[in-house]
Motif scaffolding. Structure first.
Motif, PDB file in Angstrom:
ATOM      1  N   THR A   4       0.799  -1.161  -0.013  1.00 27.05           N
ATOM      2  CA  THR A   4      -0.026   0.180  -0.176  1.00 27.05           C
ATOM      3  C   THR A   4       0.912   1.413   0.042  1.00 27.05           C
ATOM      4  OG1 THR A   4      -1.566  -1.249   1.249  1.00 27.05           O
ATOM      5  CG2 THR A   4      -1.880   1.223   1.187  1.00 27.05           C
ATOM      6  N   THR A   5       0.565   2.231  -0.795  1.00 28.58           N
ATOM      7  CA  THR A   5       1.425   3.267  -0.777  1.00 28.58           C
ATOM      8  C   THR A   5       0.869   4.163   0.236  1.00 28.58           C
ATOM      9  OG1 THR A   5       1.289   3.360  -3.305  1.00 28.58           O
ATOM     10  CG2 THR A   5       1.717   5.291  -2.237  1.00 28.58           C
ATOM     11  N   ARG A   6       2.192   4.837   0.654  1.00 27.21           N
ATOM     12  CA  ARG A   6       2.158   5.762   1.987  1.00 27.21           C
ATOM     13  C   ARG A   6       2.552   6.839   1.365  1.00 27.21           C
ATOM     14  NH1 ARG A   6       3.254   2.570   7.637  1.00 27.21           N
ATOM     15  NH2 ARG A   6       1.176   1.671   7.739  1.00 27.21           N
ATOM     16  N   GLU A   7       2.192   8.312   1.839  1.00 26.49           N
ATOM     17  CA  GLU A   7       2.928   9.547   1.695  1.00 26.49           C
ATOM     18  C   GLU A   7       2.696  10.435   2.895  1.00 26.49           C
ATOM     19  OE1 GLU A   7       1.083  11.803  -1.745  1.00 26.49           O
ATOM     20  OE2 GLU A   7      -0.747  11.109  -1.241  1.00 26.49           O
ATOM     21  N   VAL A   8       3.569  11.297   2.909  1.00 24.58           N
ATOM     22  CA  VAL A   8       3.450  12.466   3.797  1.00 24.58           C
ATOM     23  C   VAL A   8       3.123  13.631   3.114  1.00 24.58           C
ATOM     24  CG1 VAL A   8       5.079  13.883   5.443  1.00 24.58           C
ATOM     25  CG2 VAL A   8       5.297  11.349   5.360  1.00 24.58           C
ATOM     26  N   VAL A   9       2.143  14.342   3.710  1.00 22.07           N
ATOM     27  CA  VAL A   9       1.770  15.633   2.710  1.00 22.07           C
ATOM     28  C   VAL A   9       1.312  16.600   4.151  1.00 22.07           C
ATOM     29  CG1 VAL A   9       0.845  14.315   0.767  1.00 22.07           C
ATOM     30  CG2 VAL A   9      -0.715  14.899   3.215  1.00 22.07           C
ATOM     31  N   ARG A  10       1.517  17.714   3.763  1.00 26.82           N
ATOM     32  CA  ARG A  10       1.151  18.860   4.680  1.00 26.82           C
ATOM     33  C   ARG A  10      -0.436  19.005   4.947  1.00 26.82           C
ATOM     34  NH1 ARG A  10       5.359  23.031   2.897  1.00 26.82           N
ATOM     35  NH2 ARG A  10       6.655  23.262   4.866  1.00 26.82           N
ATOM     36  N   TYR A  96      18.553  23.101  13.937  1.00 28.64           N
ATOM     37  CA  TYR A  96      17.815  21.835  14.168  1.00 28.64           C
ATOM     38  C   TYR A  96      16.192  22.070  13.873  1.00 28.64           C
ATOM     39  CZ  TYR A  96      16.321  23.750  18.449  1.00 28.64           C
ATOM     40  OH  TYR A  96      15.843  24.462  19.847  1.00 28.64           O
ATOM     41  N   TYR A  97      15.519  20.790  13.671  1.00 33.03           N
ATOM     42  CA  TYR A  97      13.947  20.675  13.563  1.00 33.03           C
ATOM     43  C   TYR A  97      13.741  20.002  14.907  1.00 33.03           C
ATOM     44  CZ  TYR A  97      13.218  22.637   8.797  1.00 33.03           C
ATOM     45  OH  TYR A  97      13.178  23.523   7.979  1.00 33.03           O
ATOM     46  N   GLY A 117      11.694   9.146   7.933  1.00 42.57           N
ATOM     47  CA  GLY A 117      12.220   9.236   6.845  1.00 42.57           C
ATOM     48  C   GLY A 117      12.213  10.480   5.879  1.00 42.57           C
ATOM     49  N   TYR A 118      10.703  10.855   6.128  1.00 43.48           N
ATOM     50  CA  TYR A 118      10.586  12.161   5.558  1.00 43.48           C
ATOM     51  C   TYR A 118      11.177  13.404   6.141  1.00 43.48           C
ATOM     52  CZ  TYR A 118       7.778  16.451   4.033  1.00 43.48           C
ATOM     53  OH  TYR A 118       7.234  17.566   3.689  1.00 43.48           O
ATOM     54  N   CYS A 119      11.134  13.552   7.666  1.00 43.39           N
ATOM     55  CA  CYS A 119      11.798  14.582   8.081  1.00 43.39           C
ATOM     56  C   CYS A 119      13.141  14.561   7.877  1.00 43.39           C
ATOM     57  CB  CYS A 119      11.441  14.476   9.646  1.00 43.39           C
ATOM     58  SG  CYS A 119       9.780  14.711  10.053  1.00 43.39           S
ATOM     59  N   PHE A 120      14.074  13.380   8.112  1.00 47.09           N
ATOM     60  CA  PHE A 120      15.541  13.366   7.631  1.00 47.09           C
ATOM     61  C   PHE A 120      15.778  13.827   6.410  1.00 47.09           C
ATOM     62  CE2 PHE A 120      15.789  11.404  11.989  1.00 47.09           C
ATOM     63  CZ  PHE A 120      17.076  12.222  12.366  1.00 47.09           C
ATOM     64  N   ALA A 121      14.818  13.595   5.350  1.00 51.30           N
ATOM     65  CA  ALA A 121      15.068  14.067   3.849  1.00 51.30           C
ATOM     66  C   ALA A 121      15.052  15.596   3.890  1.00 51.30           C
ATOM     67  CB  ALA A 121      14.022  13.531   3.034  1.00 51.30           C
ATOM     68  N   HIS A 122      14.707  16.298   4.890  1.00 51.23           N
ATOM     69  CA  HIS A 122      14.626  17.752   4.940  1.00 51.23           C
ATOM     70  C   HIS A 122      15.670  18.250   6.106  1.00 51.23           C
ATOM     71  CE1 HIS A 122      10.710  16.605   2.865  1.00 51.23           C
ATOM     72  NE2 HIS A 122      11.094  17.936   2.410  1.00 51.23           N
ATOM     73  N   THR A 123      16.159  17.564   6.792  1.00 55.62           N
ATOM     74  CA  THR A 123      17.251  18.118   7.677  1.00 55.62           C
ATOM     75  C   THR A 123      17.935  16.846   8.267  1.00 55.62           C
ATOM     76  OG1 THR A 123      17.329  19.210   9.675  1.00 55.62           O
ATOM     77  CG2 THR A 123      15.808  17.705   9.825  1.00 55.62           C
TER      78      THR A 123
END
Length: 169
Positions: A4-10, A96-97, A117-123
């Motif tokens: 199943t596809t998962r995605e992080v969105v605002r 930092y975040y 994974g999403y967060c560490f792709a940004h910081t």
């Protein structure tokens, strides 16, 4: 294997009821696992969640289009992280975040891995704190390679266990 596809969105303001529902689900999970004091019935408040959305800090993890988790991902500095007791931050100089208000539906596995994974792709530098009774979150953070750094206090004086992970020095 989960296909199943998962995605992080605002999160959008129209999704505030979904965010509130996920927070309620997270609160129930905490209570069922002995964490009776981290979030009361009014925290996090709807106003705080709305503010997260309006400032672009609230995210949803969606699975096949359905929201299964929420979290706030906020650039530091965080005022409550200025002073740390009984320890020290791994890196106290680098930007930092912060991750706050993590909640998911019950029986959804891999949520923390996906959102991190999403967060560490940004910081490459994340701080997070949790209640002493939140053994689930402590386990997730240790499993994800976060280091326990010490104790911080929220603005209301409540104690929290503080963690940090830096992926690049």
């Amino acid at each position: 294997m989960n296909t199943t596809t998962r995605e992080v969105v605002r999160a959008r303001i129209t999704e505030l009821p979904e965010v509130v529902g996920l927070i309620d689900a997270g609160r129930r999970i905490m209570r069922e696992n002995g964490n009776l004091h981290q979030w009361d019935d009014n925290h996090p408040s709807v106003d705080q969640l709305r503010d997260d959305i309006e400032h672009g800090h609230c995210y949803l993890l969606k699975e096949a289009g359905t929201s299964i988790a929420t979290f706030a991902f906020i650039p530091g500095p965080d005022i409550t992280y200025r002073k740390i007791e009984q320890g020290r931050w791994l890196d106290d100089a680098k930007p930092y975040y912060v991750i706050h208000r993590v909640a998911s539906l019950p029986d959804r596995h891999g949520v923390m891995t996906e959102l991190l994974g999403y967060c560490f792709a940004h910081t490459d530098n994340i701080r997070i704190d949790t209640h002493r009774d939140n053994l689930i979150m402590q386990h997730c953070l240790q499993k994800a390679g976060f280091s326990y750094c010490g104790i911080i206090h929220l603005l209301n004086g409540d104690e929290r266990l503080a963690y940090q992970k830096v992926t690049k020095q």
